[in-house]
Design an enzyme around this catalytic site. Sequence first.
Site, PDB file in Angstrom:
ATOM      1  CE1 TYR A   1      -4.049   2.047   0.707  1.00  0.00           C
ATOM      2  CE2 TYR A   1      -2.651   3.156   2.311  1.00  0.00           C
ATOM      3  CZ  TYR A   1      -3.814   3.105   1.574  1.00  0.00           C
ATOM      4  OH  TYR A   1      -4.754   4.113   1.677  1.00  0.00           O
TER       5      TYR A   1
ATOM      6  CE  LYS B   1      -3.746   4.826  -1.563  1.00  0.00           C
ATOM      7  NZ  LYS B   1      -4.795   5.343  -2.456  1.00  0.00           N
TER       8      LYS B   1
HETATM    9  P1  NAP Z   1     -13.480   2.156   1.152  1.00  0.00           P
HETATM   10  O1  NAP Z   1     -14.477   2.646   2.125  1.00  0.00           O
HETATM   11  O2  NAP Z   1     -12.933   0.781   1.311  1.00  0.00           O
HETATM   12  O3  NAP Z   1     -14.097   2.321  -0.337  1.00  0.00           O
HETATM   13  C1  NAP Z   1     -13.360   1.917  -1.441  1.00  0.00           C
HETATM   14  C2  NAP Z   1     -14.105   2.252  -2.714  1.00  0.00           C
HETATM   15  O4  NAP Z   1     -13.271   1.865  -3.826  1.00  0.00           O
HETATM   16  C3  NAP Z   1     -15.415   1.493  -2.862  1.00  0.00           C
HETATM   17  O5  NAP Z   1     -16.352   2.323  -3.492  1.00  0.00           O
HETATM   18  C4  NAP Z   1     -15.032   0.319  -3.765  1.00  0.00           C
HETATM   19  O6  NAP Z   1     -16.103  -0.183  -4.532  1.00  0.00           O
HETATM   20  C5  NAP Z   1     -14.022   0.998  -4.679  1.00  0.00           C
HETATM   21  N1  NAP Z   1     -13.128   0.042  -5.336  1.00  0.00           N
HETATM   22  C6  NAP Z   1     -12.292  -0.860  -4.750  1.00  0.00           C
HETATM   23  N2  NAP Z   1     -11.650  -1.576  -5.681  1.00  0.00           N
HETATM   24  C7  NAP Z   1     -12.084  -1.111  -6.895  1.00  0.00           C
HETATM   25  C8  NAP Z   1     -11.812  -1.450  -8.242  1.00  0.00           C
HETATM   26  N3  NAP Z   1     -10.939  -2.430  -8.567  1.00  0.00           N
HETATM   27  N4  NAP Z   1     -12.451  -0.766  -9.228  1.00  0.00           N
HETATM   28  C9  NAP Z   1     -13.336   0.199  -8.931  1.00  0.00           C
HETATM   29  N5  NAP Z   1     -13.647   0.581  -7.674  1.00  0.00           N
HETATM   30  C10 NAP Z   1     -13.031  -0.091  -6.667  1.00  0.00           C
HETATM   31  O7  NAP Z   1     -12.194   3.094   1.098  1.00  0.00           O
HETATM   32  P2  NAP Z   1     -11.969   4.605   1.622  1.00  0.00           P
HETATM   33  O8  NAP Z   1     -11.472   4.547   3.015  1.00  0.00           O
HETATM   34  O9  NAP Z   1     -13.141   5.440   1.280  1.00  0.00           O
HETATM   35  O10 NAP Z   1     -10.705   5.002   0.720  1.00  0.00           O
HETATM   36  C11 NAP Z   1     -10.831   5.747  -0.492  1.00  0.00           C
HETATM   37  C12 NAP Z   1      -9.433   6.141  -0.949  1.00  0.00           C
HETATM   38  O11 NAP Z   1      -8.799   6.907   0.075  1.00  0.00           O
HETATM   39  C13 NAP Z   1      -8.503   4.949  -1.214  1.00  0.00           C
HETATM   40  O12 NAP Z   1      -7.672   5.217  -2.318  1.00  0.00           O
HETATM   41  C14 NAP Z   1      -7.678   4.874   0.032  1.00  0.00           C
HETATM   42  O13 NAP Z   1      -6.426   4.256  -0.171  1.00  0.00           O
HETATM   43  C15 NAP Z   1      -7.539   6.350   0.375  1.00  0.00           C
HETATM   44  N6  NAP Z   1      -7.201   6.598   1.777  1.00  0.00           N
HETATM   45  C16 NAP Z   1      -8.064   6.241   2.767  1.00  0.00           C
HETATM   46  C17 NAP Z   1      -7.718   6.470   4.078  1.00  0.00           C
HETATM   47  C18 NAP Z   1      -8.630   6.143   5.235  1.00  0.00           C
HETATM   48  O14 NAP Z   1      -8.202   6.318   6.375  1.00  0.00           O
HETATM   49  N7  NAP Z   1      -9.837   5.692   5.019  1.00  0.00           N
HETATM   50  C19 NAP Z   1      -6.481   7.066   4.374  1.00  0.00           C
HETATM   51  C20 NAP Z   1      -5.625   7.398   3.341  1.00  0.00           C
HETATM   52  C21 NAP Z   1      -6.004   7.179   2.033  1.00  0.00           C
HETATM   53  P3  NAP Z   1     -17.057  -1.372  -3.943  1.00  0.00           P
HETATM   54  O15 NAP Z   1     -17.943  -0.719  -2.909  1.00  0.00           O
HETATM   55  O16 NAP Z   1     -17.837  -1.824  -5.120  1.00  0.00           O
HETATM   56  O17 NAP Z   1     -16.157  -2.401  -3.352  1.00  0.00           O
END
Ligand code: NAP
Length: 248
Positions: free
Chosen positions: A156, A160
């Site tokens: 990861y 990133k």
């Molecule tokens: P999340 O709640 O797990 O949601 C992930 C989303 O990505 C879902 O809509 C999922 O669709 C979609 N997805 C996953 N694999 C995919 C694929 N192969 N093709 C198309 N869509 C796909 O994640 P989140 O926490 O909102 O994170 C969103 C972004 O922020 C990510 O890039 C993550 O790395 C980044 N981020 C998050 C955090 C945090 O603390 N949450 C921190 C730093 C960065 P489905 O619902 O259909 O599975």
Amino acid sequence: MSDLAGKGIIVTGATRGIGRAIALEAARCGANVAFNYARSDAQAAELKEELSACGVKAMAFKADVGDLKAAREMVNAVKKEFGAIDGLVNNAGLTRDKLLVMMTEEDWSEVLRVNLTGAFNFARAAAFIMMKAKRGAILNVTSVSGLSGMAGQVNYSASKAGLIGMTKAMAKELGRMGVRVNALALGFIETDMTAALPEANRKAALEMIPLGRFGSVADVAPAAAFLLSDAAAYITGAVVQIDGGLAM
Ligand code: NAP
């Protein structure tokens, strides 16, 4: 509130968490919003309705970001319907956390495929349209894990950090063609992704955050809308941290 009236914006991975909040914020700011997702059909239908209720056009696609052909097809369909693609948010991402010695080749390649190649695929497809229009904003959602590295997240963190390099290279390449490229480096934001963290890790993380709390999606979405808007017209190549001060 940022002004995105009449703009056409794509958000990848918007059925849950941060992508969903950014898509809704963009629609509230007046943008037509298209999004994709991997599996969550019911959430996609619900989000499409919520976006339409904002009085804008909404499109949903079940399309894997790791598939360049699917990205091209989606981007072209959105351009046809919205008339323009003014913004792209590369948000879709996943984790497969494990210590390096336990990490399989599949854990490594799946995270790189979705988090990094997925952003390349959509940027590759959308940049062409943005360059021709001489306007556009790309926003890559990265993580403090890509800035500082995190134990248990070799795959990861690499994906990133790669997004940060990609953001800066694309900003240098596309700037003269009117296309801005920025990144949001997020800390711990309450979503399904962080809900999976063991309680001990959550406690340890909280102790490292100067603002003393995890972020919410509401801490992220307005910044994303700002960077997509014309109010950010002189900002490109920036990595904006939204992390409560975690990675200073
Ligand atoms: P999340 O709640 O797990 O949601 C992930 C989303 O990505 C879902 O809509 C999922 O669709 C979609 N997805 C996953 N694999 C995919 C694929 N192969 N093709 C198309 N869509 C796909 O994640 P989140 O926490 O909102 O994170 C969103 C972004 O922020 C990510 O890039 C993550 O790395 C980044 N981020 C998050 C955090 C945090 O603390 N949450 C921190 C730093 C960065 P489905 O619902 O259909 O599975």
